[in-house]
Design a protein around this motif. Structure first.
Motif, short mmCIF file in Angstrom:
data_model
loop_
_atom_site.label_atom_id
_atom_site.label_comp_id
_atom_site.label_asym_id
_atom_site.label_seq_id
_atom_site.Cartn_x
_atom_site.Cartn_y
_atom_site.Cartn_z
N VAL A 127 0.87 -1.19 0.00
CA VAL A 127 0.00 0.00 0.00
C VAL A 127 0.90 1.24 0.00
N GLY A 128 0.33 2.35 -0.39
CA GLY A 128 1.13 3.57 -0.45
C GLY A 128 0.29 4.81 -0.22
N ALA A 129 0.96 5.85 0.24
CA ALA A 129 0.28 7.13 0.47
C ALA A 129 1.29 8.25 0.27
N THR A 130 0.78 9.42 -0.03
CA THR A 130 1.68 10.56 -0.14
C THR A 130 1.36 11.58 0.95
N THR A 131 2.38 12.27 1.40
CA THR A 131 2.21 13.40 2.31
C THR A 131 2.77 14.62 1.57
N GLU A 132 2.92 15.70 2.27
CA GLU A 132 3.41 16.90 1.60
C GLU A 132 4.77 16.68 0.95
N ARG A 133 5.62 15.88 1.61
CA ARG A 133 7.00 15.69 1.13
C ARG A 133 7.35 14.26 0.79
N LEU A 134 6.49 13.33 1.17
CA LEU A 134 6.86 11.92 1.10
C LEU A 134 5.93 11.09 0.23
N ALA A 135 6.50 10.12 -0.47
CA ALA A 135 5.71 9.03 -1.07
C ALA A 135 6.07 7.79 -0.27
N LEU A 136 5.18 7.39 0.63
CA LEU A 136 5.45 6.29 1.55
C LEU A 136 4.81 5.02 1.02
N SER A 137 5.53 3.92 1.10
CA SER A 137 4.92 2.65 0.73
C SER A 137 5.38 1.57 1.70
N GLY A 138 4.62 0.51 1.77
CA GLY A 138 4.99 -0.59 2.66
C GLY A 138 4.10 -1.78 2.39
N ARG A 139 4.55 -2.92 2.90
CA ARG A 139 3.79 -4.15 2.68
C ARG A 139 3.19 -4.63 4.00
N VAL A 140 1.87 -4.80 4.01
CA VAL A 140 1.15 -5.15 5.23
C VAL A 140 0.98 -6.66 5.29
N ASP A 141 1.29 -7.24 6.47
CA ASP A 141 1.14 -8.70 6.59
C ASP A 141 -0.29 -9.13 6.30
N ARG A 142 -1.26 -8.44 6.93
CA ARG A 142 -2.66 -8.83 6.72
C ARG A 142 -3.55 -7.61 6.95
N ILE A 143 -4.57 -7.49 6.14
CA ILE A 143 -5.56 -6.43 6.33
C ILE A 143 -6.90 -7.11 6.56
N ASP A 144 -7.49 -6.90 7.74
CA ASP A 144 -8.78 -7.51 8.08
C ASP A 144 -9.90 -6.50 7.91
N GLN A 145 -11.08 -7.02 7.65
CA GLN A 145 -12.29 -6.19 7.67
C GLN A 145 -12.99 -6.44 9.00
N ARG A 146 -13.23 -5.38 9.78
CA ARG A 146 -14.00 -5.51 11.03
C ARG A 146 -15.09 -4.45 10.98
N GLY A 147 -16.32 -4.87 10.78
CA GLY A 147 -17.39 -3.89 10.61
C GLY A 147 -17.11 -3.07 9.37
N ASN A 148 -17.16 -1.74 9.51
CA ASN A 148 -16.94 -0.89 8.35
C ASN A 148 -15.47 -0.50 8.19
N GLU A 149 -14.63 -0.99 9.10
CA GLU A 149 -13.24 -0.54 9.08
C GLU A 149 -12.28 -1.64 8.68
N LEU A 150 -11.13 -1.22 8.18
CA LEU A 150 -10.05 -2.15 7.92
C LEU A 150 -9.04 -2.06 9.06
N VAL A 151 -8.46 -3.19 9.38
CA VAL A 151 -7.52 -3.28 10.51
C VAL A 151 -6.19 -3.83 10.00
N ILE A 152 -5.11 -3.20 10.44
CA ILE A 152 -3.75 -3.65 10.09
C ILE A 152 -3.32 -4.75 11.06
N VAL A 153 -2.90 -5.87 10.52
CA VAL A 153 -2.38 -6.97 11.36
C VAL A 153 -0.92 -7.22 10.97
N ASP A 154 -0.05 -7.18 11.98
CA ASP A 154 1.38 -7.39 11.76
C ASP A 154 1.80 -8.58 12.63
N TYR A 155 2.40 -9.60 12.02
CA TYR A 155 2.83 -10.78 12.78
C TYR A 155 4.20 -10.53 13.40
N LYS A 156 4.35 -10.95 14.65
CA LYS A 156 5.64 -10.81 15.34
C LYS A 156 6.09 -12.19 15.85
#
Ligand code: SF4
Length: 284
Positions: A127-156
């Motif tokens: 996934v990726g997003a931009t801010t005023e100065r940055l183009a940020l990207s990263g890979r998410v271990d898992r994205i869950d749907q909970r109700g109307n929201e998405l939740v980031i899950v990171d395995y440790k």
């Protein structure tokens, strides 16, 4: 990376970064230089056994979600872990075998607590997003749907149990929230660290304010990287532009073989030394 000036009237160039790239500079600018500036990349030390464990668990979980629902069983997770296992970084085959059994136990217990029909929105999704100065990207271990929201899950899989403070303070997790919002265009605030060895979950609900704080810190680091890169291009001494920051981290820095400062700062560690083991060599 080459330094490029912003020209009047032109849109400002965004600095492309992953959370890991920013963290590398924040930890030690010399390590950043080795990883992202010098070409060819300087020689690295041997791979670490604990990274082998983490990679195998992540890969098995990703493959488990790729199976048809009826085949998402604990036995299948165990089988996936076994088939993807590697001995890289371990002292010997016996140690690798002990840790394979331990990791298989973690993953079996973990998937027993999952609903195989609860299809994630994404696994290892970039996934990726931009801010005023940055183009940020990263890979998410898992994205869950909970109700109307998405939740980031990171395995440790490390030795330390994850905490809510860690979830709150993680620049990577904050970047993933921004990236999921932008890439998937759905609400996302919650981040979770699923620590498999302890079976615990640490979590934090981001707010606009907490995200803004993370963005500010990330942009500050990006600014420092740009300044260092431009200084080097203008002829500054490489160690003045990208100074070493020696400390305990030099024991596990991948670029230690190329860094006399780090070699003098902290002792070398065996590639398996971050695996918690008792006196008999069993996983602790
Ligand atoms: S060994 Fe230490 S000082 Fe050298 S690059 Fe790595 S973290 Fe920096």
């Amino acid at each position: 990376m080459s330094a490029q000036l912003d020209l009047p009237g032109m849109p400002r160039r965004l600095f492309s970064a992953t959370p890991s790239k920013l963290a590398t500079f924040a930890d030690c600018p010399r390590r950043y230089r080795f990883a992202y500036v010098e070409r060819p990349v300087p020689p690295k030390g041997p791979p670490w056994a604990h990274n082998t464990v983490g990679s195998a668990v992540h890969a098995a979980l990703r493959s488990w979600w790729d199976l048809p629902i009826e085949r998402r069983t604990p036995a299948a997770a165990r089988q996936l872990l076994y088939s993807g296992w590697s001995q890289t970084g371990f002292r010997d085959a016996e140690q690798a075998e002990r840790w394979r059994a331990r990791a298989a136990g973690w993953i079996t217990d973990y998937v027993e607590g999952l609903d195989p029909a609860d299809e994630p929105v994404g696994t290892e999704r970039t996934v990726g997003a931009t801010t005023e100065r940055l183009a940020l990207s990263g890979r998410v271990d898992r994205i869950d749907q909970r109700g109307n929201e998405l939740v980031i899950v990171d395995y440790k899989t490390g030795r330390s149990v994850s905490t809510d403070d860690e979830a709150r303070g993680s620049p990577a997790l904050a970047a993933y929230v921004l990236g999921v919002r932008r890439t998937l265009r759905r609400p996302c605030n919650r981040v979770e660290l699923h620590h498999l060895p302890s079976g615990t979950i640490a979590a934090f609900e981001h707010t606009e304010r907490s995200l803004a704080n993370h963005v500010r810190r990330a942009e500050d680091i990006a600014h420092d990287i740009t300044t260092a890169t431009e200084a080097l291009a203008a002829g500054a001494d490489v160690d003045a532009a990208f100074p070493p920051v020696p400390g305990r981290q030099c024991s596990w820095c991948d670029f230690r073989p190329s860094c006399p400062t780090g070699q003098a700062a902290a002792p070398a560690r065996e590639p398996w030394s971050f695996l918690p083991e008792d006196e008999d060599g069993n996983p602790a």
